[in-house]
Design a protein around this motif. Structure first.
Motif, mmCIF file in Angstrom:
data_model
loop_
_atom_site.group_PDB
_atom_site.id
_atom_site.type_symbol
_atom_site.label_atom_id
_atom_site.label_comp_id
_atom_site.label_asym_id
_atom_site.label_seq_id
_atom_site.Cartn_x
_atom_site.Cartn_y
_atom_site.Cartn_z
ATOM 1 N N ARG A 106 -101.251 17.026 49.593
ATOM 2 C CA ARG A 106 -101.868 18.299 49.925
ATOM 3 C C ARG A 106 -101.652 19.327 48.811
ATOM 4 O O ARG A 106 -102.571 20.081 48.466
ATOM 5 C CB ARG A 106 -101.300 18.832 51.244
ATOM 6 C CG ARG A 106 -101.794 18.083 52.479
ATOM 7 C CD ARG A 106 -101.104 18.592 53.723
ATOM 8 N NE ARG A 106 -101.625 17.940 54.925
ATOM 9 C CZ ARG A 106 -101.106 18.105 56.137
ATOM 10 N NH1 ARG A 106 -100.048 18.889 56.301
ATOM 11 N NH2 ARG A 106 -101.650 17.489 57.176
ATOM 12 N N THR A 107 -100.429 19.350 48.296
ATOM 13 C CA THR A 107 -100.129 20.297 47.218
ATOM 14 C C THR A 107 -100.946 19.979 45.978
ATOM 15 O O THR A 107 -101.481 20.884 45.304
ATOM 16 C CB THR A 107 -98.623 20.244 46.877
ATOM 17 O OG1 THR A 107 -97.855 20.478 48.055
ATOM 18 C CG2 THR A 107 -98.264 21.281 45.831
ATOM 19 N N ARG A 108 -101.037 18.685 45.685
ATOM 20 C CA ARG A 108 -101.823 18.272 44.514
ATOM 21 C C ARG A 108 -103.303 18.613 44.698
ATOM 22 O O ARG A 108 -103.968 19.105 43.770
ATOM 23 C CB ARG A 108 -101.644 16.766 44.308
ATOM 24 C CG ARG A 108 -102.363 16.197 43.086
ATOM 25 C CD ARG A 108 -101.881 14.778 42.840
ATOM 26 N NE ARG A 108 -102.633 14.170 41.748
ATOM 27 C CZ ARG A 108 -103.752 13.477 41.891
ATOM 28 N NH1 ARG A 108 -104.278 13.319 43.099
ATOM 29 N NH2 ARG A 108 -104.360 12.948 40.855
ATOM 30 N N GLN A 109 -103.827 18.372 45.907
ATOM 31 C CA GLN A 109 -105.229 18.695 46.182
ATOM 32 C C GLN A 109 -105.471 20.199 46.088
ATOM 33 O O GLN A 109 -106.497 20.653 45.568
ATOM 34 C CB GLN A 109 -105.615 18.200 47.580
ATOM 35 C CG GLN A 109 -107.098 18.342 47.901
ATOM 36 C CD GLN A 109 -107.966 17.502 46.986
ATOM 37 O OE1 GLN A 109 -107.650 16.345 46.721
ATOM 38 N NE2 GLN A 109 -109.042 18.087 46.482
ATOM 39 N N ALA A 110 -104.523 20.980 46.577
ATOM 40 C CA ALA A 110 -104.667 22.435 46.500
ATOM 41 C C ALA A 110 -104.672 22.906 45.055
ATOM 42 O O ALA A 110 -105.438 23.816 44.685
ATOM 43 C CB ALA A 110 -103.534 23.098 47.278
ATOM 44 N N ALA A 111 -103.821 22.286 44.240
ATOM 45 C CA ALA A 111 -103.767 22.674 42.832
ATOM 46 C C ALA A 111 -105.077 22.330 42.120
ATOM 47 O O ALA A 111 -105.593 23.117 41.312
ATOM 48 C CB ALA A 111 -102.594 21.971 42.156
ATOM 49 N N ILE A 112 -105.609 21.141 42.435
ATOM 50 C CA ILE A 112 -106.877 20.723 41.815
ATOM 51 C C ILE A 112 -108.012 21.667 42.249
ATOM 52 O O ILE A 112 -108.834 22.101 41.439
ATOM 53 C CB ILE A 112 -107.205 19.268 42.193
ATOM 54 C CG1 ILE A 112 -106.180 18.316 41.553
ATOM 55 C CG2 ILE A 112 -108.615 18.900 41.763
ATOM 56 C CD1 ILE A 112 -106.298 16.884 42.029
ATOM 57 N N THR A 113 -108.038 21.974 43.552
ATOM 58 C CA THR A 113 -109.079 22.881 44.070
ATOM 59 C C THR A 113 -108.986 24.253 43.411
ATOM 60 O O THR A 113 -110.005 24.873 43.054
ATOM 61 C CB THR A 113 -108.942 23.023 45.593
ATOM 62 O OG1 THR A 113 -109.020 21.730 46.203
ATOM 63 C CG2 THR A 113 -110.030 23.928 46.157
ATOM 64 N N MET A 135 -95.346 27.450 49.275
ATOM 65 C CA MET A 135 -95.450 25.993 49.194
ATOM 66 C C MET A 135 -94.677 25.493 47.970
ATOM 67 O O MET A 135 -94.737 26.100 46.908
ATOM 68 C CB MET A 135 -96.918 25.561 49.099
ATOM 69 C CG MET A 135 -97.119 24.056 49.082
ATOM 70 S SD MET A 135 -98.862 23.593 49.030
ATOM 71 C CE MET A 135 -99.377 24.105 50.665
ATOM 72 N N ALA A 136 -93.942 24.372 48.127
ATOM 73 C CA ALA A 136 -93.165 23.826 47.018
ATOM 74 C C ALA A 136 -94.084 23.317 45.916
ATOM 75 O O ALA A 136 -95.216 22.885 46.170
ATOM 76 C CB ALA A 136 -92.286 22.691 47.526
ATOM 77 N N SER A 137 -93.574 23.373 44.695
ATOM 78 C CA SER A 137 -94.362 22.893 43.560
ATOM 79 C C SER A 137 -94.388 21.373 43.548
ATOM 80 O O SER A 137 -93.577 20.709 44.207
ATOM 81 C CB SER A 137 -93.757 23.406 42.255
ATOM 82 O OG SER A 137 -92.473 22.854 42.063
ATOM 83 N N LEU A 138 -95.329 20.809 42.781
ATOM 84 C CA LEU A 138 -95.436 19.352 42.684
ATOM 85 C C LEU A 138 -94.156 18.740 42.135
ATOM 86 O O LEU A 138 -93.718 17.673 42.563
ATOM 87 C CB LEU A 138 -96.631 18.986 41.802
ATOM 88 C CG LEU A 138 -98.018 19.175 42.426
ATOM 89 C CD1 LEU A 138 -99.100 18.927 41.378
ATOM 90 C CD2 LEU A 138 -98.205 18.243 43.612
ATOM 91 N N LYS A 139 -93.535 19.414 41.179
ATOM 92 C CA LYS A 139 -92.305 18.894 40.581
ATOM 93 C C LYS A 139 -91.181 18.818 41.610
ATOM 94 O O LYS A 139 -90.425 17.836 41.657
ATOM 95 C CB LYS A 139 -91.892 19.791 39.408
ATOM 96 C CG LYS A 139 -90.669 19.280 38.662
ATOM 97 C CD LYS A 139 -90.321 20.172 37.478
ATOM 98 C CE LYS A 139 -89.091 19.643 36.745
ATOM 99 N NZ LYS A 139 -88.746 20.521 35.591
ATOM 100 N N GLU A 140 -91.057 19.853 42.453
ATOM 101 C CA GLU A 140 -90.023 19.852 43.483
ATOM 102 C C GLU A 140 -90.253 18.746 44.503
ATOM 103 O O GLU A 140 -89.315 18.069 44.928
ATOM 104 C CB GLU A 140 -90.006 21.215 44.178
ATOM 105 C CG GLU A 140 -89.504 22.353 43.296
ATOM 106 C CD GLU A 140 -89.630 23.697 43.982
ATOM 107 O OE1 GLU A 140 -90.353 23.767 45.011
ATOM 108 O OE2 GLU A 140 -89.033 24.668 43.502
ATOM 109 N N VAL A 141 -91.505 18.562 44.901
ATOM 110 C CA VAL A 141 -91.811 17.516 45.891
ATOM 111 C C VAL A 141 -91.543 16.139 45.310
ATOM 112 O O VAL A 141 -90.981 15.254 45.978
ATOM 113 C CB VAL A 141 -93.277 17.628 46.363
ATOM 114 C CG1 VAL A 141 -93.614 16.492 47.330
ATOM 115 C CG2 VAL A 141 -93.527 18.968 47.032
#
Length: 295
Positions: free
Chosen positions: A273-280, A1-7
């Motif tokens: 989704r990526t941000r939520q996954a990182a928080i989780t 999965m792409a990182s938050l910065k890439e997205v």
């Protein structure tokens, strides 16, 4: 999965592209209005001029003596291909090039093999396309759209007419996009030289039933009318292509803007989704660490 910065970087890039396509659509819309007004005003004039030439020349022996009506065995061909100077207008240029290549393969294949097919390019895209394919390309009038005027197009028409009259070419045809509406352009292939009379039987019948009084002389009218009609024919084709280009670009940029919007929706969903996954993940790590310390 792409990182938050890439997205985030992709979102910013697509958003910037969307702003550009919106601006290009607005510019094309403004240019289209002017181009559309010009061709709408030109069409009735060109049509009546052609009808006048057909009516007068049907019963005039002098018209048959015109150097622009001489039919010869086709050995050398000139195709006037009208495209745009810039891209980002969908299949506008590709369709014209394909139509011209079809004309060459179906009508002038033998002449093309002998190198007797020349392209007079009005528009850079057509010149580049045919140069890549090894055709002889006349680029004298390539920048016509940079300062579109009747004088510039007239020079191109006079060049083709002079070369046909001198026997350098045996047939001259025009390939261009006719403007129908913003979303639709129709490919047209018209024979410019030698002059082909439309519906000669009906025209000749009308001419035979009417007695005309020529002022000035019949010779002067025919001599003036034929070259003028040919120049107007090419100028009308260029105006049609100009309006079609702006319509095609407006449609293409509108579609690009919509596609950018859809892509932004998908990217924002991926970002959330990526941000939520990182928080989780961080919460799980904290809980795991706390349980480890408690144990």
């Amino acid at each position: 999965m792409a990182s938050l910065k890439e997205v985030r970087s992709r979102i910013a890039s697509v958003n910037s592209t969307q702003q550009i396509t919106k601006a290009m659509k607005m510019v094309a819309a403004a240019k289209l209005r002017r181009a559309q007004d010009a061709i709408i005003q030109m069409r009735p004039y060109a049509q009546k001029l052609g009808e006048m030439l057909g009516t007068v020349s049907a019963g005039a022996e002098l018209a048959g003596e015109s150097p622009y009506k001489r039919v010869r065995a086709v050995e050398r061909v000139l195709l006037i291909v009208v495209t745009s100077d810039r891209g980002l207008c969908g299949a506008f240029n590709t369709n014209v090039v394909k139509a011209a290549l079809t004309v060459i393969s179906e009508r002038y294949a033998d002449q093309a093999r002998r190198g007797n097919v020349e392209i007079l390019a009005i528009g850079k895209k057509g010149a580049e396309a045919f140069a890549r394919r090894g055709f002889k390309v006349n680029t004298t009038y390539i920048d016509t759209f940079a300062s579109l005027s009747f004088g510039r197009v007239r020079a191109a028409a006079e060049d083709a007419m002079q070369r046909f009259a001198s026997g350098q070419y045996d047939v001259v045809e025009i390939v261009y996009n006719e403007f129908k509406n913003v979303a639709t352009q129709i490919i047209r292939v018209e024979q410019m030289l030698p002059i082909v009379s439309t519906s000669p039987n009906s025209t000749r019948t009308k001419a035979s039933n009417v007695n005309y009084i020529f002022e000035p002389s019949e010779e002067e009218i025919i001599t003036e009318l034929i070259p003028k009609t040919l120049k107007i024919q090419l100028y009308k084709a260029v105006l049609e292509s100009n309006a079609s280009e702006h319509g095609a670009r407006m449609t293409a940029m509108d579609k690009a803007t919509e596609n950018a919007g859809e892509l932004l929706k998908e990217l924002r969903l991926v970002y959330n989704r990526t941000r939520q996954a990182a928080i989780t993940k961080e919460i799980l790590e904290i809980v795991g660490g706390a349980e480890a310390l408690a144990g």
